[in-house]
Design a protein around this motif. Structure first.
Motif, PDB file in Angstrom:
ATOM      1  N   ALA A 125       0.806  -1.225   0.000  1.00  0.00           N
ATOM      2  CA  ALA A 125       0.000   0.000   0.000  1.00  0.00           C
ATOM      3  C   ALA A 125       0.837   1.272   0.000  1.00  0.00           C
ATOM      4  N   TYR A 126       2.173   1.142   0.142  1.00  0.00           N
ATOM      5  CA  TYR A 126       2.998   2.337   0.248  1.00  0.00           C
ATOM      6  C   TYR A 126       4.079   2.350  -0.831  1.00  0.00           C
ATOM      7  N   PRO A 127       3.679   2.500  -2.083  1.00  0.00           N
ATOM      8  CA  PRO A 127       4.672   2.515  -3.168  1.00  0.00           C
ATOM      9  C   PRO A 127       5.650   3.680  -3.059  1.00  0.00           C
ATOM     10  N   ALA A 128       5.180   4.824  -2.527  1.00  0.00           N
ATOM     11  CA  ALA A 128       6.081   5.973  -2.405  1.00  0.00           C
ATOM     12  C   ALA A 128       7.205   5.669  -1.416  1.00  0.00           C
ATOM     13  N   GLU A 129       6.886   4.993  -0.321  1.00  0.00           N
ATOM     14  CA  GLU A 129       7.909   4.614   0.654  1.00  0.00           C
ATOM     15  C   GLU A 129       8.869   3.599   0.043  1.00  0.00           C
ATOM     16  N   TRP A 130       8.338   2.681  -0.751  1.00  0.00           N
ATOM     17  CA  TRP A 130       9.174   1.693  -1.441  1.00  0.00           C
ATOM     18  C   TRP A 130      10.198   2.398  -2.335  1.00  0.00           C
ATOM     19  N   ARG A 131       9.718   3.412  -3.061  1.00  0.00           N
ATOM     20  CA  ARG A 131      10.624   4.152  -3.946  1.00  0.00           C
ATOM     21  C   ARG A 131      11.612   4.996  -3.141  1.00  0.00           C
ATOM     22  N   ARG A 132      11.108   5.658  -2.080  1.00  0.00           N
ATOM     23  CA  ARG A 132      11.973   6.528  -1.280  1.00  0.00           C
ATOM     24  C   ARG A 132      13.150   5.757  -0.707  1.00  0.00           C
ATOM     25  N   CYS A 133      12.901   4.534  -0.284  1.00  0.00           N
ATOM     26  CA  CYS A 133      13.957   3.711   0.305  1.00  0.00           C
ATOM     27  C   CYS A 133      14.849   3.057  -0.748  1.00  0.00           C
ATOM     28  N   GLY A 134      14.482   3.196  -2.014  1.00  0.00           N
ATOM     29  CA  GLY A 134      15.284   2.596  -3.075  1.00  0.00           C
ATOM     30  C   GLY A 134      15.237   1.084  -3.083  1.00  0.00           C
ATOM     31  N   PHE A 135      14.132   0.512  -2.610  1.00  0.00           N
ATOM     32  CA  PHE A 135      14.065  -0.939  -2.482  1.00  0.00           C
ATOM     33  C   PHE A 135      14.024  -1.655  -3.832  1.00  0.00           C
ATOM     34  N   SER A 136      13.537  -0.962  -4.872  1.00  0.00           N
ATOM     35  CA  SER A 136      13.517  -1.611  -6.183  1.00  0.00           C
ATOM     36  C   SER A 136      14.932  -1.923  -6.661  1.00  0.00           C
ATOM     37  N   ASN A 137      15.909  -1.128  -6.190  1.00  0.00           N
ATOM     38  CA  ASN A 137      17.302  -1.378  -6.564  1.00  0.00           C
ATOM     39  C   ASN A 137      17.910  -2.541  -5.792  1.00  0.00           C
ATOM     40  N   VAL A 138      17.256  -2.922  -4.692  1.00  0.00           N
ATOM     41  CA  VAL A 138      17.749  -4.030  -3.876  1.00  0.00           C
ATOM     42  C   VAL A 138      17.261  -5.366  -4.422  1.00  0.00           C
ATOM     43  N   VAL A 139      16.097  -5.339  -5.075  1.00  0.00           N
ATOM     44  CA  VAL A 139      15.507  -6.566  -5.607  1.00  0.00           C
ATOM     45  C   VAL A 139      16.371  -7.114  -6.739  1.00  0.00           C
ATOM     46  N   THR A 140      16.717  -8.370  -6.640  1.00  0.00           N
ATOM     47  CA  THR A 140      17.497  -9.038  -7.688  1.00  0.00           C
ATOM     48  C   THR A 140      16.677 -10.074  -8.444  1.00  0.00           C
ATOM     49  N   ILE A 141      15.490 -10.379  -7.921  1.00  0.00           N
ATOM     50  CA  ILE A 141      14.617 -11.359  -8.572  1.00  0.00           C
ATOM     51  C   ILE A 141      13.257 -10.704  -8.778  1.00  0.00           C
ATOM     52  N   PRO A 142      13.043 -10.031  -9.897  1.00  0.00           N
ATOM     53  CA  PRO A 142      11.757  -9.370 -10.132  1.00  0.00           C
ATOM     54  C   PRO A 142      10.663 -10.390 -10.411  1.00  0.00           C
ATOM     55  N   PRO A 143       9.409  -9.975 -10.308  1.00  0.00           N
ATOM     56  CA  PRO A 143       8.313 -10.875 -10.670  1.00  0.00           C
ATOM     57  C   PRO A 143       8.429 -11.279 -12.135  1.00  0.00           C
ATOM     58  N   PRO A 144       7.825 -12.398 -12.505  1.00  0.00           N
ATOM     59  CA  PRO A 144       7.901 -12.844 -13.907  1.00  0.00           C
ATOM     60  C   PRO A 144       7.112 -11.909 -14.822  1.00  0.00           C
ATOM     61  N   PRO A 145       7.446 -11.879 -16.113  1.00  0.00           N
ATOM     62  CA  PRO A 145       6.703 -11.052 -17.070  1.00  0.00           C
ATOM     63  C   PRO A 145       5.216 -11.430 -17.054  1.00  0.00           C
ATOM     64  N   PRO A 146       4.332 -10.470 -17.276  1.00  0.00           N
ATOM     65  CA  PRO A 146       4.622  -9.075 -17.659  1.00  0.00           C
ATOM     66  C   PRO A 146       4.699  -8.139 -16.467  1.00  0.00           C
ATOM     67  N   ARG A 147       4.896  -8.658 -15.253  1.00  0.00           N
ATOM     68  CA  ARG A 147       4.871  -7.837 -14.042  1.00  0.00           C
ATOM     69  C   ARG A 147       6.273  -7.533 -13.526  1.00  0.00           C
ATOM     70  N   GLU A 148       7.286  -7.629 -14.356  1.00  0.00           N
ATOM     71  CA  GLU A 148       8.652  -7.507 -13.859  1.00  0.00           C
ATOM     72  C   GLU A 148       8.952  -6.139 -13.258  1.00  0.00           C
ATOM     73  N   SER A 149       8.213  -5.098 -13.664  1.00  0.00           N
ATOM     74  CA  SER A 149       8.455  -3.773 -13.091  1.00  0.00           C
ATOM     75  C   SER A 149       7.775  -3.600 -11.734  1.00  0.00           C
ATOM     76  N   ASP A 150       6.935  -4.550 -11.361  1.00  0.00           N
ATOM     77  CA  ASP A 150       6.185  -4.487 -10.094  1.00  0.00           C
ATOM     78  C   ASP A 150       7.042  -5.089  -8.979  1.00  0.00           C
ATOM     79  N   SER A 151       8.177  -4.466  -8.689  1.00  0.00           N
ATOM     80  CA  SER A 151       9.196  -5.087  -7.834  1.00  0.00           C
ATOM     81  C   SER A 151       8.737  -5.316  -6.405  1.00  0.00           C
ATOM     82  N   ILE A 152       7.738  -4.572  -5.932  1.00  0.00           N
ATOM     83  CA  ILE A 152       7.286  -4.750  -4.555  1.00  0.00           C
ATOM     84  C   ILE A 152       6.651  -6.122  -4.357  1.00  0.00           C
ATOM     85  N   ASN A 153       6.274  -6.771  -5.469  1.00  0.00           N
ATOM     86  CA  ASN A 153       5.708  -8.113  -5.403  1.00  0.00           C
ATOM     87  C   ASN A 153       6.720  -9.182  -5.788  1.00  0.00           C
TER      88      ASN A 153
END
Length: 648
Positions: A498-526
């Motif tokens: 529910a807090y995508p802004a906090e996810w971005r602020r913390c730079g957590f998308s850069n920590v993820v090394t295993i993104p969701p499978p296509p076509p959701r690969e940009s949805d790193s919080i999942n």
């Protein structure tokens, strides 16, 4: 939160006047009280302190936010005073009554400096923090204590009083190496109703809340107590689960008493062949062949007590039921086995839940800046596995400082080492170059997350495939991988979606090394790396920040609320930690910091209700509750926005 008592003026003449008063503006949720002495403990209903006169004073917990609860606390201590009144001053097996204040309901009794037998004969540190010089306990001491607890219990039974909780924690050892039975807040009379369940390994077979109290129940517990005295171990100490202990008792399976000097007496208490304390005492004397009791009370009939003390006070009345967390679980689980500890007994204590106390009244650790000790910065509940080192980390998060930049000292001015020693209840002061103030970092309210919706399908499946068990309790989902039957197991987000802004602020998308499978690969919080598989009830506790995981403490499970599951202090295992798909430390640390903000900082965050029966106005109740706006945002996002993709 305590403030200095009048007795401390002579000890600290340089203290400013404000230290002897509560602050003018008390934050909501904080409760202040005047300290009467050195803090010895913090019970369910009373604060226990050692006065400068070396007396123990029990003060009912104040609660200006819930006057009904405050009155219940006062009634508990008042009832204990009733027992002391009925016993009178002549019984050597009960602590002496020193004073009673009917206006404040404060009870003062004799201080027995060697503390409870549970710690004197055990290996752990004393809960009070007061060290005692232990002797080399000899068989004569054990015989003495067995006789004394039996005679003390006989004194109670002669007055129609059932103690109901005669464990080693309620047997106190004086400097003269004689024991006294204490803590009568849970005592009741024959034919009334039980108020507590005895310690987990002292529950009599067939016990239930509807079972009328009987002397026979105390005699069973007496057998367990004498077993502990003679062996230094609790019954079935080799059995980890309290439920299994209760089940063994129900099947008539007790520990071996072979080689114990009075083993036959212990067995007689357990199997019911000994019907009274008179019989137990006689059998003990025959087994020992000598009376090692120097207090010299050969008769358990209390003929030495003044008749007036017996008749002058009414019998203690039935009061509310208090259970230790482990006892609640043991009794409830045992009820599922079909024994007489059945679930139909539960309504006896469930009605009291509508008069719930603020959970923060259970806090037994408080901390403040050394410059302004009267202004509390936070507090917590000491749970299993809580160490000094973890406490430093928690304080550092609360005041947003590096843990290497400050020190802690206890109420005696002693420095607290940053080590793995168990954290003791008490008051602590922060010593640093700059004044310590509460962190202003945001707390993110969350509801119970779920993994519903197509967007979360891959997240759920990947977490299940990796973990295949609750990573907290280690309970395996045996039917899940084989039959796709995952009932009672849920995939939990570490950082809520529910807090995508906090996810971005913390730079957590850069920590993820295993993104969701296509076509959701940009949805790193999942990503699977933001998930953990948990049992449903554990998931609720995780989302409520009742517990968290501290990476710096070897991934220890740290509980901030009472632990009903018996898992506080355990660690995540290598099966998960060695998996490249596990949550990064940064995600776990974020959750831990949120748990500190929720439970420790200031008065803590309000507890949220997640139980909305069908037909109830869920959104209306949420909006009217504390943190309504923030929680509404969370609910709307998780329920209505699940089809959106987070573009990182």
């Amino acid at each position: 939160m305590p403030f200095a008592g009048e007795w401390q003026r002579e000890l600290h003449p340089d203290w400013p006047e404000k230290r002897f008063h509560p602050p003018e503006n008390i934050p909501y949720g904080w409760i202040y009280y005047a300290r009467k002495g050195t803090r010895m403990g913090f019970g369910h209903t009373a604060i226990i302190e050692l006065t400068p006169q070396r007396h123990i004073v029990k003060t009912p917990k104040p609660n200006p936010y819930n006057l009904q609860a405050q009155e219940r606390n006062r009634a508990e201590v008042r009832a204990e005073y009733d027992v002391y009144q009925r016993i009178g001053p002549g019984c050597p097996y009960i602590p002496k009554l020193v004073a009673w204040d009917p206006e404040t309901c404060c009870l003062s009794v004799e201080f027995l400096e060697n503390g409870p037998l549970s710690t004197y004969l055990g290996n752990g540190p004393p809960e009070s923090g007061i060290e005692v010089d232990k002797i080399d306990v000899q068989p004569a001491h054990r015989r003495r204590w067995a006789l004394q607890v039996t005679r003390g219990l006989a004194a109670l039974h002669a007055l129609d009083i059932v103690h109901s909780d005669l464990g080693p924690g309620n047997v106190l050892l004086g400097g003269d190496l004689n024991v006294r039975i204490a803590d009568f807040a849970s005592s009741c009379t024959v034919g009334t109703r039980y108020e507590v369940c005895a310690g987990e390994r002292y529950v009599v077979p067939g016990w239930s809340f509807r079972k009328p109290p009987e002397f026979a129940d105390d005699i069973f517990i007496l057998g367990c107590l004498v077993y502990f005295i003679m062996t230094g171990k609790e019954p079935h100490s080799d059995v980890e689960s309290e439920f299994d202990v209760a089940k063994l008792y129900g099947e008539g399976k007790f520990p071996s008493v072979e080689g114990i000097e009075c083993g036959g007496v212990i067995q007689g208490c357990w199997d019911g062949s000994l019907k009274s304390t008179d019989e137990v005492l006689q059998q003990l004397l025959e087994a020992f062949g000598v009376d090692d009791d120097p207090l010299g009370c050969p008769s358990p009939t209390l003929t030495h007590l003044p008749t007036s003390s017996v008749a002058s006070s009414p019998p203690p009345r039935a009061r509310r039921i208090l259970l230790s967390p482990a006892a609640v679980v043991a009794v409830f689980l045992y009820s599922l086995s079909g024994s007489s500890l059945h679930s139909s007994s539960l309504p006896v204590f469930l009605p009291h839940l509508d008069m719930a106390l603020d959970i923060n009244t259970l806090r037994d650790v408080f901390f403040a800046d050394v410059r302004t000790p009267e202004i509390g910065l936070g507090g917590l509940i000491v749970t299993s596995g809580m160490t000094n080192s973890i406490f430093y980390t928690i304080v550092a998060i609360t005041i947003d400082q590096d843990a290497t930049k400050f020190g802690l000292q206890d109420s005696d001015g002693e420095a607290v080492a940053k080590d793995d020693s168990p954290l003791r209840p008490g008051n602590y002061l922060i010593v640093s170059d700059q004044p310590a103030t509460p962190s202003t970092k945001a707390f993110f309210t969350r509801a119970l997350s779920n993994s519903a919706g197509t967007r979360l399908e891959s997240f759920k499946n990947q977490v299940r495939d990796r973990d295949r068990r609750c990573v907290i309790t280690k309970v395996e989902a045996r039917l899940g991988p084989l039959y796709n039957h995952w009932t009672s197991f849920e995939s939990a987000h570490v950082v809520p979606i529910a807090y995508p802004a906090e996810w971005r602020r913390c730079g957590f998308s850069n920590v993820v090394t295993i993104p969701p499978p296509p076509p959701r690969e940009s949805d790193s919080i999942n990503s699977v790396q933001n998930g953990l598989l948990m049992q449903s009830s554990v998931h609720q506790l995780f989302d409520s920040y009742d517990f968290s995981i501290l990476p710096e403490a070897d991934y220890k499970i740290v509980f901030f609320k009472p632990d009903f599951l018996g898992i506080a202090g355990q660690h995540l295992d290598r099966q998960l930690l060695d998996d490249a798909r596990r949550p990064p430390d940064a995600f776990l640390r974020w959750h831990f910091e949120q748990a500190v903000y929720a439970n420790v900082r200031g008065a803590g965050e309000p507890n949220l209700d997640f139980d909305f029966p069908p037909g109830s106005d869920m959104m209306g109740e949420i909006s009217r509750a504390p943190k309504g706006a923030e929680r509404m945002q969370f609910e709307l996002f998780t329920r209505l926005g699940a089809s959106q993709i987070l573009e990182d």
